[in-house]
Design an enzyme around this catalytic site. Structure first.
Site, PDB file in Angstrom:
ATOM      1  CE  LYS A  67      -2.003   2.961   2.559  1.00 30.88           C
ATOM      2  NZ  LYS A  67      -1.659   4.548   1.152  1.00 30.88           N
ATOM      3  N   GLY A 106       6.559   5.073   8.215  1.00 33.65           N
ATOM      4  CA  GLY A 106       5.190   6.184   8.478  1.00 33.65           C
ATOM      5  C   GLY A 106       5.493   6.584   9.207  1.00 33.65           C
ATOM      6  CB  THR A 141       5.592   7.993  15.284  1.00 37.48           C
ATOM      7  OG1 THR A 141       7.052   8.265  15.762  1.00 37.48           O
ATOM      8  CG2 THR A 141       5.273   7.999  17.201  1.00 37.48           C
ATOM      9  CB  THR A 201       0.356   5.837  10.488  1.00 38.34           C
ATOM     10  OG1 THR A 201      -0.146   7.441  10.622  1.00 38.34           O
ATOM     11  CG2 THR A 201      -0.645   4.799   9.509  1.00 38.34           C
ATOM     12  N   GLY A 202       1.662   4.267  13.610  1.00 40.81           N
ATOM     13  CA  GLY A 202       2.333   3.671  14.134  1.00 40.81           C
ATOM     14  C   GLY A 202       1.425   2.981  14.898  1.00 40.81           C
ATOM     15  CD  GLU A 206      13.229   0.078  10.402  1.00 37.00           C
ATOM     16  OE1 GLU A 206      12.524   0.950  11.623  1.00 37.00           O
ATOM     17  OE2 GLU A 206      12.457  -0.634  10.574  1.00 37.00           O
ATOM     18  CB  CYS A 215      13.260   8.142   9.142  1.00 39.84           C
ATOM     19  SG  CYS A 215      14.234   7.440   8.515  1.00 39.84           S
ATOM     20  CD  GLU A 222       9.980  12.694  11.668  1.00 34.01           C
ATOM     21  OE1 GLU A 222       8.466  12.667  11.679  1.00 34.01           O
ATOM     22  OE2 GLU A 222      10.738  11.926  11.129  1.00 34.01           O
TER      23      GLU A 222
HETATM   24  P1  NAD Z   1       2.194   8.084   7.567  1.00 34.36           P
HETATM   25  O1  NAD Z   1       1.601   7.748   8.787  1.00 34.36           O
HETATM   26  O2  NAD Z   1       1.261   9.854   7.537  1.00 34.36           O
HETATM   27  O3  NAD Z   1       1.815   7.721   6.437  1.00 34.36           O
HETATM   28  C1  NAD Z   1       2.679   6.544   5.682  1.00 34.36           C
HETATM   29  C2  NAD Z   1       1.567   5.072   5.216  1.00 34.36           C
HETATM   30  O4  NAD Z   1       0.624   4.910   6.500  1.00 34.36           O
HETATM   31  C3  NAD Z   1       0.837   5.704   3.711  1.00 34.36           C
HETATM   32  O5  NAD Z   1       0.684   4.676   2.914  1.00 34.36           O
HETATM   33  C4  NAD Z   1      -0.904   5.998   4.565  1.00 34.36           C
HETATM   34  O6  NAD Z   1      -1.694   6.024   3.404  1.00 34.36           O
HETATM   35  C5  NAD Z   1      -1.106   5.228   5.759  1.00 34.36           C
HETATM   36  N1  NAD Z   1      -1.300   5.641   6.845  1.00 34.36           N
HETATM   37  C6  NAD Z   1      -1.858   6.387   7.445  1.00 34.36           C
HETATM   38  N2  NAD Z   1      -3.520   6.432   8.113  1.00 34.36           N
HETATM   39  C7  NAD Z   1      -3.532   4.845   8.042  1.00 34.36           C
HETATM   40  C8  NAD Z   1      -4.305   3.559   8.814  1.00 34.36           C
HETATM   41  N3  NAD Z   1      -5.109   4.773   9.576  1.00 34.36           N
HETATM   42  N4  NAD Z   1      -4.145   2.966   9.059  1.00 34.36           N
HETATM   43  C9  NAD Z   1      -3.064   2.288   8.228  1.00 34.36           C
HETATM   44  N5  NAD Z   1      -1.803   3.008   7.230  1.00 34.36           N
HETATM   45  C10 NAD Z   1      -2.956   4.659   6.840  1.00 34.36           C
HETATM   46  O7  NAD Z   1       3.369   8.973   7.318  1.00 34.36           O
HETATM   47  P2  NAD Z   1       3.893   9.942   5.651  1.00 34.36           P
HETATM   48  O8  NAD Z   1       3.329  11.568   6.734  1.00 34.36           O
HETATM   49  O9  NAD Z   1       3.649   9.139   4.698  1.00 34.36           O
HETATM   50  O10 NAD Z   1       5.502  10.026   5.863  1.00 34.36           O
HETATM   51  C11 NAD Z   1       6.517  10.496   6.958  1.00 34.36           C
HETATM   52  C12 NAD Z   1       6.713  10.043   8.045  1.00 34.36           C
HETATM   53  O11 NAD Z   1       7.486   8.956   8.080  1.00 34.36           O
HETATM   54  C13 NAD Z   1       8.074  10.679   9.029  1.00 34.36           C
HETATM   55  O12 NAD Z   1       7.548  10.476  10.401  1.00 34.36           O
HETATM   56  C14 NAD Z   1       9.280  10.004   9.118  1.00 34.36           C
HETATM   57  O13 NAD Z   1       9.604  10.220  10.105  1.00 34.36           O
HETATM   58  C15 NAD Z   1       8.736   8.618   8.764  1.00 34.36           C
HETATM   59  N6  NAD Z   1       9.627   7.804   7.749  1.00 34.36           N
HETATM   60  C16 NAD Z   1      10.918   6.865   8.168  1.00 34.36           C
HETATM   61  C17 NAD Z   1      10.820   6.573   8.538  1.00 34.36           C
HETATM   62  C18 NAD Z   1      11.768   4.967   8.916  1.00 34.36           C
HETATM   63  O14 NAD Z   1      12.683   4.041   8.340  1.00 34.36           O
HETATM   64  N7  NAD Z   1      12.121   4.982  11.052  1.00 34.36           N
HETATM   65  C19 NAD Z   1      11.685   6.414   7.222  1.00 34.36           C
HETATM   66  C20 NAD Z   1      10.979   7.238   6.510  1.00 34.36           C
HETATM   67  C21 NAD Z   1       9.833   8.421   6.690  1.00 34.36           C
END
Ligand code: NAD
Length: 495
Positions: free
Chosen positions: A191, A244, A246, A248-249, A267, A302, A397
């Protein structure tokens, strides 16, 4: 590498029409309800593509396809050598389509074409190839039993994996997950972010051409609260691997608890500290690395070195060097191969970064202001000095090209400042003192510590975070742990 020129990429972009449908069970298809969403080219400030908007019904279809092929064993039971051959072919195809994939990535995200060409696409192909090469060299174990027993410890694929990825390195991060997940024999539903789905959708066709059986890789584009949530709550998804935010995680952890207790590998975000001691072996090199560490990919990294900690005696000299280095990172057209800093992912994100900067102005000194650019999605290098430790710019962040500089006067103070964060993804130490380098490396609470570099590394080493930066690790053989179950087979031998 020949990066061509702006005209070359403009021409290519104007003649390119991307695939925008879901990929389920080996076929491109529309969403069940035919709905779509529009993605933007942030640099061109124009709609880029009308993409299939996958929802629960589409996720259900993809999970059924993934489960069916998994149980049938076309891929999950194939020998590691067979899987290796297919994944090598996929890496070959990605290399053959290098320019096309790089163009898609730049149009979708606003990142400079030189970086898509040099880093994102080769890095993605390398990840697939690394696991292809590794998978027939990973052995099981035989436990230390008495002669009357034999105990085997074997690894098996987990089953159906959901890979949910962000927009900052769309194909690269997808391949950090696909490489080990597919090599280990799993079926995957990928996804991509709703902001950058095009390379993932294109990859699906290359995987089919490489010989991946239908259903083993499915791509469901769509929004997080629709396609993403349908995956995280799905009772037949065995594991979710996520990169993505924290926020959403944390939601994914709840969803796993509310559904089938699927394994959740995260991650997430970061606020990494880059620490320069007065005995740094090469201040100009450290300044160049510090600038790249925060301004590369418009700061949307990140592990960006967002907090620069400088020993008092060299702080002023270092800040001057840093301002010089910042001149190498001025916003430009991402399709121009000379450009090193593109646009942020969209205007809304640029507004968020702008809000952080305005908030920071009230709590520190703005030594370099990158907001003077006319493009609504562009922000140039921005540097704060001597900002209050509790300020939002110091703790949160930002995910933009904004650096916060703090001075320290002792090793203990530097360590305390660095570890005073909710995150723990990366940290760096610049020093000539070997003992100090080791002491700091062991005490810094971060998944990766860099000594006399910022963010060097390759596929051989794990990548991931302490604390709220996540769990589990991408890259290296350790990533295989997320995508395989350990099984004990204890055999009583007849005497
Ligand atoms: P995000 O959490 O908004 O989205 C990431 C993914 O999750 C997208 O595909 C999104 O559609 C999906 N998503 C969002 N809500 C969801 C839900 N409720 N259930 C399931 N999936 C959902 O993050 P973003 O804005 O796309 O990315 C930026 C973030 O990613 C930053 O915080 C960055 O630090 C982090 N990041 C971390 C790493 C790492 O390896 N630690 C690497 C790159 C980016």
């Amino acid at each position: 590498m020949n990066f061509q020129n702006l005209k070359y990429w403009r021409d290519k972009a104007s003649h390119y029409s991307p695939e925008t449908r879901l990929f389920i069970n080996g076929e491109y298809c529309a969403a069940a309800d035919n709905e779509t969403f529009i993605t933007q080219d942030p640099a061109g400030q124009r709609p880029l593509a009308k993409v299939a908007r996958g929802k629960k019904a589409d996720v259900d279809r993809a999970v059924t396809a993934a489960r069916t092929v998994f149980e049938r064993g076309d891929w999950s039971q194939a020998s590691p050598a067979e899987r290796k051959a297919v994944l090598h072919k996929l890496a070959d195809l990605m290399e053959q389509h290098h320019e096309e994939l790089a163009l898609l990535e730049t149009l979708d995200t606003g990142k400079p074409i030189r970086h898509s060409l040099r880093d994102d696409i080769p890095g993605a192909a390398r990840a697939i190839r690394w696991y292809a090469e590794a998978i027939d060299k990973v052995y099981g174990e035989v436990a230390t039993t008495s002669v009357n027993d034999l105990a085997l410890i074997v690894r098996e694929p987990v089953g159906v994996i959901a890979a949910v990825v962000p927009w900052n390195f769309p194909l690269l991060l997808a391949c950090w997950k696909l490489g080990p997940a597919l090599a280990a024999g799993n079926s995957v539903i990928l996804k991509p972010s709703e902001k950058s789905p095009l390379t993932a959708i294109r990859l699906a066709a290359l995987a089919k051409k490489a010989g991946l059986p239908d259903g083993v890789l499915n791509v469901v584009s769509g929004y997080g609260h629709e396609a993403g949530q349908a995956l995280s709550l799905h009772p037949d998804v065995d594991a979710i691997t996520f990169t993505g935010s924290t926020r959403t995680g944390k939601q994914l952890l709840k969803d796993a608890g509310d559904s089938n207790m699927k394994r959740v590998w995260l991650e997430a975000g970061g606020k990494s500290a880059n620490i320069v001691f007065a005995d740094c072996p090469d201040l100009p090199k450290a300044a160049a690395n510090a600038a790249a560490g925060i301004f590369y990919n418009q700061g949307q990294v990140c592990i960006a070195g967002t907090r620069l900690l400088l020993e008092e005696s060299i702080a002023d000299e270092f800040i001057a060097l840093l301002k010089e280095q910042a001149k190498n990172w001025q916003p430009g057209n991402p399709l121009d191969p000379e450009t090193t800093l593109g646009t942020l992912i969209d205007n809304a994100h640029a507004d968020t970064v702008d809000t952080f900067i305005r908030d920071g102005e009230a709590q520190g000194t703005l030594a370099l202001d990158g907001r003077s650019h006319v493009h609504p999605a562009a922000i140039g290098p921005t540097i704060f000095v001597d900002t209050a430790p509790q300020a939002h710019v110091s703790r949160d962040e930002i995910f933009g090209p904004v650096l916060v500089v703090t001075r320290f006067s002792s090793e203990a103070e530097a360590l305390a400042l660095a570890n005073d964060s909710d995150y723990g993804l990366g940290a760096a130490v610049w020093t000539r003192d070997l003992s100090r380098a080791h002491r700091m490396s062991r005490r810094l609470k971060a998944g990766s510590v860099f000594v006399n570099n910022y963010n060097d590394g390759d596929m051989t080493v794990p990548f991931g975070g302490y604390k709220q930066s996540g769990n589990g690790r991408d890259k290296s053989l350790h990533a295989l742990e997320k995508f395989s179950e350990l099984k004990t087979i204890w055999i009583s031998l007849e005497s």
